[in-house]
Design a protein around this motif. Structure first.
Motif, PDB file in Angstrom:
ATOM      1  N   TRP A  90       0.451  -1.413   0.393  1.00  0.00           N
ATOM      2  CA  TRP A  90      -0.007   0.118  -0.112  1.00  0.00           C
ATOM      3  C   TRP A  90       0.697   1.956  -0.004  1.00  0.00           C
ATOM      4  O   TRP A  90       1.817   1.493   0.727  1.00  0.00           O
ATOM      5  CB  TRP A  90      -1.288  -0.412   1.066  1.00  0.00           C
ATOM      6  CG  TRP A  90      -2.111   1.250   0.967  1.00  0.00           C
ATOM      7  CD1 TRP A  90      -2.405   2.401   1.857  1.00  0.00           C
ATOM      8  CD2 TRP A  90      -2.834   1.135   0.650  1.00  0.00           C
ATOM      9  NE1 TRP A  90      -2.982   3.385   1.372  1.00  0.00           N
ATOM     10  CE2 TRP A  90      -3.295   2.233   0.673  1.00  0.00           C
ATOM     11  CE3 TRP A  90      -3.207   0.627  -0.570  1.00  0.00           C
ATOM     12  CZ2 TRP A  90      -4.730   2.753  -0.437  1.00  0.00           C
ATOM     13  CZ3 TRP A  90      -5.267   0.991  -1.743  1.00  0.00           C
ATOM     14  CH2 TRP A  90      -5.462   2.456  -0.502  1.00  0.00           C
ATOM     15  N   PRO A  91       0.706   2.398  -1.149  1.00  0.00           N
ATOM     16  CA  PRO A  91      -0.635   2.498  -1.269  1.00  0.00           C
ATOM     17  C   PRO A  91      -0.686   1.917  -3.336  1.00  0.00           C
ATOM     18  O   PRO A  91       1.078   1.543  -3.545  1.00  0.00           O
ATOM     19  CB  PRO A  91      -0.842   3.858  -1.990  1.00  0.00           C
ATOM     20  CG  PRO A  91       0.706   4.074  -1.857  1.00  0.00           C
ATOM     21  CD  PRO A  91       1.693   3.715  -0.719  1.00  0.00           C
ATOM     22  N   ARG A 131      -9.083   6.732  -2.541  1.00  0.00           N
ATOM     23  CA  ARG A 131      -9.179   6.050  -1.132  1.00  0.00           C
ATOM     24  C   ARG A 131      -9.682   5.111  -1.578  1.00  0.00           C
ATOM     25  O   ARG A 131     -10.842   4.616  -1.748  1.00  0.00           O
ATOM     26  CB  ARG A 131      -9.461   6.678   0.046  1.00  0.00           C
ATOM     27  CG  ARG A 131     -10.979   6.815  -0.192  1.00  0.00           C
ATOM     28  CD  ARG A 131     -11.222   8.393   0.462  1.00  0.00           C
ATOM     29  NE  ARG A 131     -10.553   9.976   0.131  1.00  0.00           N
ATOM     30  CZ  ARG A 131     -10.209  10.287   1.518  1.00  0.00           C
ATOM     31  NH1 ARG A 131     -10.827  10.923   2.201  1.00  0.00           N
ATOM     32  NH2 ARG A 131      -9.776  12.133   1.022  1.00  0.00           N
ATOM     33  N   PRO A 132     -10.345   3.959  -0.104  1.00  0.00           N
ATOM     34  CA  PRO A 132     -10.852   2.858  -0.345  1.00  0.00           C
ATOM     35  C   PRO A 132     -13.000   3.614  -0.609  1.00  0.00           C
ATOM     36  O   PRO A 132     -12.343   3.846   0.275  1.00  0.00           O
ATOM     37  CB  PRO A 132     -10.728   2.064   0.682  1.00  0.00           C
ATOM     38  CG  PRO A 132      -9.189   2.145   0.895  1.00  0.00           C
ATOM     39  CD  PRO A 132      -8.766   3.452   0.278  1.00  0.00           C
ATOM     40  N   GLN A 160      -8.757  -1.014   6.375  1.00  0.00           N
ATOM     41  CA  GLN A 160      -7.143  -1.870   6.008  1.00  0.00           C
ATOM     42  C   GLN A 160      -7.368  -2.909   5.207  1.00  0.00           C
ATOM     43  O   GLN A 160      -6.621  -3.584   5.410  1.00  0.00           O
ATOM     44  CB  GLN A 160      -7.333  -2.254   7.362  1.00  0.00           C
ATOM     45  CG  GLN A 160      -5.418  -2.504   7.825  1.00  0.00           C
ATOM     46  CD  GLN A 160      -4.435  -1.592   7.937  1.00  0.00           C
ATOM     47  OE1 GLN A 160      -5.053  -0.001   7.780  1.00  0.00           O
ATOM     48  NE2 GLN A 160      -3.445  -1.903   6.558  1.00  0.00           N
ATOM     49  N   LYS A 179      -6.615  -2.187   1.766  1.00  0.00           N
ATOM     50  CA  LYS A 179      -5.168  -2.175   1.653  1.00  0.00           C
ATOM     51  C   LYS A 179      -4.918  -2.853   1.664  1.00  0.00           C
ATOM     52  O   LYS A 179      -3.839  -3.215   1.432  1.00  0.00           O
ATOM     53  CB  LYS A 179      -4.738  -0.782   2.885  1.00  0.00           C
ATOM     54  CG  LYS A 179      -5.569   0.296   3.344  1.00  0.00           C
ATOM     55  CD  LYS A 179      -5.289   1.454   4.118  1.00  0.00           C
ATOM     56  CE  LYS A 179      -5.317   2.519   4.134  1.00  0.00           C
ATOM     57  NZ  LYS A 179      -5.333   3.737   5.283  1.00  0.00           N
TER      58      LYS A 179
END
Length: 580
Positions: A8-9, A45-46, A247, A250
């Protein structure tokens, strides 16, 4: 088993929709922005879907709107972008002909809703019996990071100083009215005590069992299963699950990483320890099929046969889910299994920790609720898988809810061709039946009902109840509510509507049940059985069109999970083509 988090990322699935400057990317973002969403939510972002089975027609799930908000708080805190969406909600108490008929449809809805939308992970908000397996099945088929949050059980019911267990006491009070031990007025008065708060069954029925299965599989945070719906800690675990799913995205921790054979073995053993519903059999088989795990009825018998039932809850015991939570809940049970060498300790969970690391330090606060092994309700709990000429592919029985004196029994068959035939005959004092007989119900399996309804725990005839008899051997191709009890043989496979031996049982045939030896036998010769099967013709109604016809044509037997034949072990592309 070790899990190695992804780097990640990195570029996520959702960037296929939102992460660029092309016409298509602008199209997707601009429409989302009509909800007042700022630019930076689309920065890579997720994106977390909240798959919500909220419905006022699904009473167990009617409070999930609030939990969804708590999940969103956690997602935002962890740097994610939450998007809530509805899916088909299979309400057990209201949906006809049976919610089980629509479990597979709901799973398809979930699968395609996840696959076709720009989400990188999903929170599965569930509660009622079929919503938990259907969402797990759908999410497993897409295989992006997913975590289960259940709505929690209701508070205890109380009536005339007695605990009232949802479902369990409905059957008990109904039989008491037929036996003349309870008035109709008292029965109606008790109704108000049965469901006195939001939440699902407060017994170890199918809803509580499947919440426990989700936790035992590693698909929910430790402790999730037993927290009452109205307890503030239910909101806390929803909040924490929202944080955790970010998380998980990620790390790229997916259902296929968690739903291993070892995880299913843990769930099977846990089901035995809690005295869980027979419905768990059919649902875990279906979930396993979606991730390509070759799980069978034989695995249920091998993994769960010698597991003592140590959770003293209705319908097997005397307490309810509220007391189970106060005693320490499912983590205590899982720890007990680990201490007894009955747990795959290294199985990974949604927390990123192993199953054992999650539970090794928990304590039991009430040993009358979670019993020591030497005081178990039954030393051989779990699910008994029976086979014989009456059930070549298997049938199941729940020993912890059965009567010990009936676990080995031979009796004369009293046959009901379908549920309508049963209802027409059962209250007739002229019916030739006594407590030594074996009640046989046909044409209530996946194809026959259709949908395999929870009618297997047939109520006893009033003339038997009035003698003080409360249990008889009952056999069918139907299911039984997880809140029910009795010496009931279920899921007989092949089912009658598919031409299984159950279809040709006649009044007066002798049937032998031997749970210890795992057999169920129709006492006729092989030649006679073959002749009857050769002459058999189906009598159940075959739907003409629509989903009912699709269900009839493609549903598999109970022994393999009653999923559709075209859905097992199949996964399509995680990112469908853009149509713009």
């Amino acid at each position: 088993m070790a899990f190695k988090p992804a780097k990640w990322p990195r570029k996520l699935r959702s960037t296929e929709w939102f992460g660029g400057t092309s016409r298509d990317h602008i199209y997707h973002r601009s429409w989302m922005k009509n909800q007042g969403l700022p630019d930076d939510l689309f920065d890579g972002r997720p994106v977390i879907g909240i798959c919500n089975t909220w419905s006022q027609l699904t009473p167990c799930n009617a409070h999930l709107r609030d939990l969804a908000e708590r999940v969103k708080h956690g997602i935002y805190e962890a740097g994610g972008f939450p998007v809530e969406f509805p899916v088909f909600s299979t309400g057990e108490s209201t949906l006809r002909p049976t919610a089980m008929m629509f479990r597979n449809l709901a799973s398809m809805d979930v699968e395609e809703a996840i696959r076709g939308t720009p989400v990188d992970g999903v929170v599965l908000l569930v509660g009622c019996d079929k919503t938990t397996p259907s969402l797990l099945m759908g999410a497993a088929s897409v295989d992006i990071p997913a975590i289960v949050v259940t709505g929690g059980p209701m508070l205890n019911g109380w009536f005339q100083g007695e605990r009232v267990g949802s479902g369990t006491h409905l059957w008990k009070f109904s039989e008491a009215v037929k036996a003349g031990e309870m008035t109709q007025e008292e029965f109606l008065e008790a109704e108000a005590a049965m469901s006195r708060s939001p939440g699902s069954c407060n017994t170890m029925g199918t809803a509580s069992t499947m919440a426990s299965m989700a936790e035992a599989l590693g698909m929910a945070l430790s402790g999730n299963a037993a927290i009452p719906a109205v307890d503030s800690r239910r909101r806390v675990i929803a909040h924490l699950s929202g944080r955790r799913i970010v998380q998980m995205v990620k790390d790229d921790l997916k259902p296929s990483d968690i739903l291993t054979r070892e995880a299913f073995e843990n769930a099977i053993r846990t089901n035995g320890a809690i005295g869980g519903s027979t419905n768990a059999v059919i649902h875990l088989l279906a979930i396993a099929g979606r991730v390509g795990i070759d799980l069978s009825l034989d695995d249920w018998d091998k993994a769960g046969r010698d597991i003592p039932t140590i959770v003293n809850l209705m319908p097997s015991g005397k307490y309810l889910m509220e007391e189970f939570f106060y005693a320490g809940g499912l983590p205590v049970v899982i720890k007990r299994l680990g201490e007894a060498g009955m747990l795959n300790k290294d199985a990974i969970t949604v927390s990123g920790e192993t199953m054992w690391d999650q539970v090794k330090d928990v304590k039991n606060w009430n040993e009358d609720v979670i019993l020591p092994a030497e005081k178990a309700l039954t030393s051989q709990g779990g699910i008994a898988v029976l086979k014989g000429n009456l059930a070549p592919n298997g049938a199941v029985l729940k020993p912890s809810a059965a009567s010990p004196h009936l676990m080995q029994h031979k009796g004369r068959a009293v046959v009901f061709e379908d549920i309508d035939d049963y209802k027409a005959k059962i209250n007739d004092d002229a019916l030739d039946i006594d407590e030594t007989c074996v009640m046989v119900l046909k044409n209530c399996g996946p194809k026959g009902y259709p949908g395999m309804s929870e009618v297997g725990n047939m109520g006893l005839p009033p003339k038997v109840l009035k003698k003080g008899i409360t249990d008889m051997v009952r056999i069918s191709d139907a299911r039984m509510s997880g809140t029910a009890y009795g010496t009931v043989v279920l899921h007989t496979s092949p089912e009658a509507a598919a031409g299984g031996p159950l279809a040709v049982v006649k009044d007066g045939d002798m049937i032998e049940l031997d749970v210890a030896n795992r057999t169920i036998h129709l006492d006729i010769s092989e030649q006679e059985l073959s002749a009857r099967l050769a002459a058999w013709k189906p009598s159940h109604h075959v739907p003409d069109s629509g989903y009912a016809r699709l269900f009839h044509d493609h549903v598999q037997g109970a022994d393999t999970g009653a999923d559709f034949d075209f859905l097992k072990g199949c996964r399509g592309s995680a990112v469908p083509k853009d149509s713009h």
